[in-house]
Design a protein around this motif. Sequence first.
Motif, PDB file in Angstrom:
ATOM      1  N   ASP A  67       5.818   0.786  -6.147  1.00 49.34           N
ATOM      2  CA  ASP A  67       4.932   1.891  -5.781  1.00 49.34           C
ATOM      3  C   ASP A  67       3.528   1.399  -5.445  1.00 49.34           C
ATOM      4  N   GLU A  71       1.536   1.735  -1.944  1.00 43.40           N
ATOM      5  CA  GLU A  71       0.238   2.395  -1.904  1.00 43.40           C
ATOM      6  C   GLU A  71      -0.815   1.493  -1.256  1.00 43.40           C
ATOM      7  N   ASP A  74      -0.311   1.547   2.450  1.00 46.92           N
ATOM      8  CA  ASP A  74      -0.747   2.838   2.996  1.00 46.92           C
ATOM      9  C   ASP A  74      -2.270   2.896   3.112  1.00 46.92           C
TER      10      ASP A  74
END
Length: 223
Positions: A67, A71, A74
Amino acid sequence: MSEGLSSRVGRIISGGLNAILDAVEDAAPDAVMEQSIREIDDAIEEVRSELGRVIATKHLANKKLSDKNSEHEDLAEKIEIALSEGREDLAEFAVSHQLDIEAQIPVLEQSIAEAAEKERELEGYVAALQARKREMKEELKRFRDARSAAKIDASADAANPSIGHGVSQATRAFERVMERQGGISTGSMTEPKTAAQLQELEKLARQNRVNERLAAIKSRMNK
């Protein structure tokens, strides 16, 4: 493995021989050895339970790492969008968040590595306990066979040195496995004034990293 579980397993193994030797004098080796085997079964289940918790911890850490990596990627895209729209304040915030993520990633990776090592260690304990159980069952069978063949009482047969030697040898083998335990490290204290200065230096260094990264992104976008 927790210290309590380690102590229990050690007690079962190291105490098993003493109990059997006591049983020789009391002419009750069958019951004592059968009870020792049942205790080993209980210890195996307890180790497996701990193993399950370690595997779950490793799984959660892997998911968290995945995750965080997603992130981070992103945010990299959003930084460029913010800069292209003239929102350097948002880009700076995103870069700062990226640095936070980058600080967490090595910790998560270390957690995964430690969990994997603990998993292998616990699997080794299960294998060792199972081996000890097989040896004790074999010793019990040999004792009963010898008693039946010789048609003598349980007390005399239980005193057979070959049986005591076999149990002692198995016990020492397991004790060598149980010695694979780690220590606990200690930390150090920092004076309040020094801590405040270090915190200020860290803040300046962090802002510098944010500025450098923004500059690098701007340079790449302008090419």
